[in-house]
Design an enzyme around this catalytic site. Structure first.
Site, PDB file in Angstrom:
ATOM      1  N   VAL A  78      39.514 -28.125 -70.223  1.00  0.00           N
ATOM      2  CA  VAL A  78      38.723 -28.394 -71.225  1.00  0.00           C
ATOM      3  C   VAL A  78      38.965 -27.832 -72.863  1.00  0.00           C
ATOM      4  O   VAL A  78      39.641 -26.424 -72.753  1.00  0.00           O
ATOM      5  CB  VAL A  78      37.287 -27.297 -71.169  1.00  0.00           C
ATOM      6  CG1 VAL A  78      36.158 -27.337 -72.298  1.00  0.00           C
ATOM      7  CG2 VAL A  78      36.474 -28.232 -69.976  1.00  0.00           C
ATOM      8  N   CYS A 161      39.285  -6.047 -64.530  1.00  0.00           N
ATOM      9  CA  CYS A 161      39.496  -4.911 -63.681  1.00  0.00           C
ATOM     10  C   CYS A 161      40.223  -3.612 -64.447  1.00  0.00           C
ATOM     11  O   CYS A 161      41.411  -3.459 -64.302  1.00  0.00           O
ATOM     12  CB  CYS A 161      40.456  -5.413 -62.479  1.00  0.00           C
ATOM     13  SG  CYS A 161      40.275  -4.038 -61.150  1.00  0.00           S
ATOM     14  N   THR A 307      35.027  -8.106 -63.095  1.00  0.00           N
ATOM     15  CA  THR A 307      35.847  -8.137 -61.755  1.00  0.00           C
ATOM     16  C   THR A 307      35.061  -9.215 -60.955  1.00  0.00           C
ATOM     17  O   THR A 307      34.015  -9.790 -61.257  1.00  0.00           O
ATOM     18  CB  THR A 307      34.983  -6.942 -61.062  1.00  0.00           C
ATOM     19  OG1 THR A 307      33.878  -6.728 -61.017  1.00  0.00           O
ATOM     20  CG2 THR A 307      35.980  -5.685 -61.848  1.00  0.00           C
ATOM     21  N   CYS A 341      35.329  -1.293 -58.636  1.00  0.00           N
ATOM     22  CA  CYS A 341      36.487  -1.400 -58.966  1.00  0.00           C
ATOM     23  C   CYS A 341      37.361  -0.391 -57.955  1.00  0.00           C
ATOM     24  O   CYS A 341      36.892   0.682 -58.110  1.00  0.00           O
ATOM     25  CB  CYS A 341      36.663  -0.697 -60.257  1.00  0.00           C
ATOM     26  SG  CYS A 341      38.705  -0.694 -60.737  1.00  0.00           S
TER      27      CYS A 341
HETATM   28  P1  FAD Z   1      39.497 -16.427 -62.931  1.00  0.00           P
HETATM   29  O1  FAD Z   1      39.303 -16.189 -61.536  1.00  0.00           O
HETATM   30  O2  FAD Z   1      40.593 -15.829 -63.531  1.00  0.00           O
HETATM   31  O3  FAD Z   1      39.341 -18.082 -63.002  1.00  0.00           O
HETATM   32  C1  FAD Z   1      39.194 -18.754 -64.184  1.00  0.00           C
HETATM   33  C2  FAD Z   1      39.481 -20.166 -64.041  1.00  0.00           C
HETATM   34  O4  FAD Z   1      39.235 -20.791 -65.138  1.00  0.00           O
HETATM   35  C3  FAD Z   1      41.045 -20.566 -63.647  1.00  0.00           C
HETATM   36  O5  FAD Z   1      41.216 -21.190 -62.521  1.00  0.00           O
HETATM   37  C4  FAD Z   1      41.794 -21.243 -65.129  1.00  0.00           C
HETATM   38  O6  FAD Z   1      42.615 -22.086 -64.620  1.00  0.00           O
HETATM   39  C5  FAD Z   1      40.554 -22.009 -65.170  1.00  0.00           C
HETATM   40  N1  FAD Z   1      40.445 -22.239 -66.682  1.00  0.00           N
HETATM   41  C6  FAD Z   1      40.869 -21.541 -67.800  1.00  0.00           C
HETATM   42  N2  FAD Z   1      40.913 -22.200 -68.923  1.00  0.00           N
HETATM   43  C7  FAD Z   1      40.210 -23.580 -68.613  1.00  0.00           C
HETATM   44  C8  FAD Z   1      39.918 -24.545 -69.418  1.00  0.00           C
HETATM   45  N3  FAD Z   1      40.026 -24.525 -70.858  1.00  0.00           N
HETATM   46  N4  FAD Z   1      39.123 -25.625 -69.089  1.00  0.00           N
HETATM   47  C9  FAD Z   1      39.037 -25.517 -67.534  1.00  0.00           C
HETATM   48  N5  FAD Z   1      39.367 -24.542 -66.753  1.00  0.00           N
HETATM   49  C10 FAD Z   1      39.886 -23.366 -67.427  1.00  0.00           C
HETATM   50  N6  FAD Z   1      38.205  -7.928 -59.198  1.00  0.00           N
HETATM   51  C11 FAD Z   1      37.614  -7.124 -58.441  1.00  0.00           C
HETATM   52  O7  FAD Z   1      36.208  -7.621 -58.062  1.00  0.00           O
HETATM   53  N7  FAD Z   1      38.303  -6.135 -57.550  1.00  0.00           N
HETATM   54  C12 FAD Z   1      39.534  -5.618 -58.120  1.00  0.00           C
HETATM   55  O8  FAD Z   1      39.919  -5.002 -57.160  1.00  0.00           O
HETATM   56  C13 FAD Z   1      40.356  -6.500 -58.997  1.00  0.00           C
HETATM   57  N8  FAD Z   1      41.533  -6.147 -59.329  1.00  0.00           N
HETATM   58  C14 FAD Z   1      42.188  -7.105 -59.985  1.00  0.00           C
HETATM   59  C15 FAD Z   1      43.654  -6.849 -60.283  1.00  0.00           C
HETATM   60  C16 FAD Z   1      44.331  -7.589 -61.216  1.00  0.00           C
HETATM   61  C17 FAD Z   1      45.682  -7.260 -61.342  1.00  0.00           C
HETATM   62  C18 FAD Z   1      43.781  -8.609 -61.803  1.00  0.00           C
HETATM   63  C19 FAD Z   1      44.502  -9.777 -62.695  1.00  0.00           C
HETATM   64  C20 FAD Z   1      42.245  -9.077 -61.500  1.00  0.00           C
HETATM   65  C21 FAD Z   1      41.610  -8.242 -60.760  1.00  0.00           C
HETATM   66  N9  FAD Z   1      40.315  -8.353 -60.491  1.00  0.00           N
HETATM   67  C22 FAD Z   1      39.679  -7.690 -59.733  1.00  0.00           C
HETATM   68  C23 FAD Z   1      39.425  -9.272 -61.442  1.00  0.00           C
HETATM   69  C24 FAD Z   1      38.965 -10.599 -60.803  1.00  0.00           C
HETATM   70  O9  FAD Z   1      40.150 -11.113 -60.455  1.00  0.00           O
HETATM   71  C25 FAD Z   1      38.420 -11.566 -61.995  1.00  0.00           C
HETATM   72  O10 FAD Z   1      37.286 -10.622 -62.455  1.00  0.00           O
HETATM   73  C26 FAD Z   1      37.852 -12.540 -61.287  1.00  0.00           C
HETATM   74  O11 FAD Z   1      38.767 -13.632 -60.932  1.00  0.00           O
HETATM   75  C27 FAD Z   1      37.134 -13.401 -62.643  1.00  0.00           C
HETATM   76  O12 FAD Z   1      36.595 -14.619 -62.256  1.00  0.00           O
HETATM   77  P2  FAD Z   1      36.439 -15.738 -63.154  1.00  0.00           P
HETATM   78  O13 FAD Z   1      36.096 -16.988 -62.513  1.00  0.00           O
HETATM   79  O14 FAD Z   1      35.769 -15.436 -64.451  1.00  0.00           O
HETATM   80  O15 FAD Z   1      38.088 -16.021 -63.647  1.00  0.00           O
END
Ligand code: FAD
Length: 401
Positions: A78, A161, A307, A341
């Site tokens: 997007v 996180c 998270t 966390c």
């Molecule tokens: P994401 O899972 O990052 O997904 C976003 C998606 O959107 C991706 O697939 C991306 O390709 C897509 N996207 C981006 N831009 C666009 C666009 N313009 N158009 C269409 N699609 C797009 N959480 C916990 O609960 N416990 C933990 O211990 C923890 N530890 C972590 C440790 C690390 C090192 C990291 C990096 C994260 C950790 N997290 C943890 C956090 C957790 O991974 C995220 O909070 C979670 O993945 C958020 O989900 P989300 O769908 O918002 O984002």
């Protein structure tokens, strides 16, 4: 052209959990997920990868294999939201129309916010658990380091996180302690913020681990530039009076948590709040101005800990409230700001910080939440990945909701 009942932007934790939850509740909905990536990542385990305690391959799954059955996957990015017209614009210029939108594009690692970082990552001890390709390099750096200086950084909030920058530090220190090397390694934590952890209850036990590992703590100290070739890092330190001073530090290993921000398609859209995040109501997760738009996951400006644990509690709230809105009924779902966390303070032990809005403790188990436990290590390393893939991404909420 098709108008989808529900269009989900992002096939990460939030987008897929919301799509699955909606389909479980109402299989007749037409749902499309726009997601450019071939691979879906279980990011919470990257901390364990960086500590040598998890196989990196087990954090990646083909996107096609995790798409909920019954949704249409539009493999595209997007570029822009046009909420006034109930449309999004794709990177090829095409438009997709919807009745209801779930915005879940996650957040953006702003690598260029630190000069020299993009170029330096992956060599001369510069690493980050925040990227799939470098989390294994963290473990290599930790194993290779016998003496010298190791720096760990935390950028300004909000980040996903918020405990992960120090988790990387604890697991590294624990390895060096077991290998009897810790006394030869000068470990420093540079935190752009002024506190070790945002919820006060957890600060004393974490401080105890910082003491045990003899870590030099630098608060209000923000990484600005890296020269991987010269193994040097530059920080800007701010004192209590707001005076700023630059500081140079040589390193043998540097674990960076990159600065983070809302993705550009959100920042530049009518959906953003002043800080650039999705302007959603913290309780209902519905957009504050566009009634057919919901937010889930890291891109939301709802003030919870960013998270996957938060997503687990948000998904049913989004599903229930979206369906109510579609039916012209009042919304009954309320999100309390839950996030979790699991702080990996040593290999085999975790302090499980679970809390909601304003830092209110929301423990899942009737146990002292400040105590490091091996049962929580098991939960983090063994149970959570299965709960994520087999329950949360499949909309099976009766066990986890
Ligand atoms: P994401 O899972 O990052 O997904 C976003 C998606 O959107 C991706 O697939 C991306 O390709 C897509 N996207 C981006 N831009 C666009 C666009 N313009 N158009 C269409 N699609 C797009 N959480 C916990 O609960 N416990 C933990 O211990 C923890 N530890 C972590 C440790 C690390 C090192 C990291 C990096 C994260 C950790 N997290 C943890 C956090 C957790 O991974 C995220 O909070 C979670 O993945 C958020 O989900 P989300 O769908 O918002 O984002």
């Amino acid at each position: 052209a098709t108008t989808w009942d529900v269009l989900v932007v992002g096939g990460g934790a939030g987008g897929l959990a919301a799509a699955a939850s909606l389909l479980k509740r109402r299989p007749s909905l037409s749902i499309a997920v726009i997601e450019p990536a071939d691979t879906h990542y279980y990011q919470p385990a990257w901390t364990l990868v960086g500590g040598g305690a998890f196989d990196p391959a087990d954090t990646a799954r083909p996107m096609a294999s995790v798409m909920p059955r019954g949704v249409k996957w539009i493999q595209s990015r997007v570029e822009a939201f046009v909420p006034e017209q109930n449309q999004v614009v794709l990177d090829d210029g095409g438009r997709v129309s919807y009745r209801m939108l779930v915005a879940a594009p996650g957040l953006e690692l702003h690598l260029d916010g630190v000069e020299g970082l993009r170029d330096g990552l992956g060599r001369n001890g510069v690493t980050s658990n925040y990227l799939f390709e470098y989390a294994p390099y963290t473990w290599q750096c930790v194993r290779d380091l016998r003496q010298g200086r190791a720096l760990f950084t935390q950028p300004p909030m909000p980040i996903k996180c918020a405990g992960a920058p120090q988790k990387a530090l604890y697991l590294s220190c624990d390895h060096w302690r077991r290998q009897h090397r810790l006394s030869n390694i000068d470990v420093r934590f540079h935190n752009a913020g002024g506190v070790l952890f945002g919820v006060e209850t957890f600060v004393p036990p974490l401080m105890e681990y910082m003491r045990r590992y003899q870590v030099g703590l630098n608060f209000n100290s923000t990484l600005k530039a890296v020269d991987a070739g010269a193994r040097k890092a530059w920080f800007v330190d701010t004192d209590a009076d707001g005076n700023r001073q630059e500081r140079e530090e040589a390193f043998d290993m540097l674990h960076v948590t990159p600065p983070q921000r809302a993705p550009r398609c959100v920042r530049d859209s009518a959906l953003a709040n002043d800080a650039g995040w999705l302007d959603a109501d913290p309780d209902t997760l519905r957009h504050n101005r566009f009634e057919n738009v919901f937010a889930i996951g890291d891109a939301s400006g709802t003030g919870n800990a960013k998270t996957a644990a938060a997503v687990r509690k948000q998904a049913p709230v989004v599903a229930v409230n979206l369906l109510a809105t579609l039916d012209g009924k009042p919304m009954s779902g309320r999100y309390q700001g839950y996030g979790a966390c699991p702080l990996t303070v040593e290999k085999g032990k975790v302090i499980l910080a679970e809390f909601g809005y304003q830092g209110a403790l929301q423990p899942s188990f009737p146990l002292d939440p400040t105590k490091a436990r091996s049962s929580y290590w098991w939960l983090k390393s063994k149970a959570m990945p299965r709960i994520y893939f087999d329950l949360m991404l499949k909309g099976r909420e009766w066990l986890t909701g």
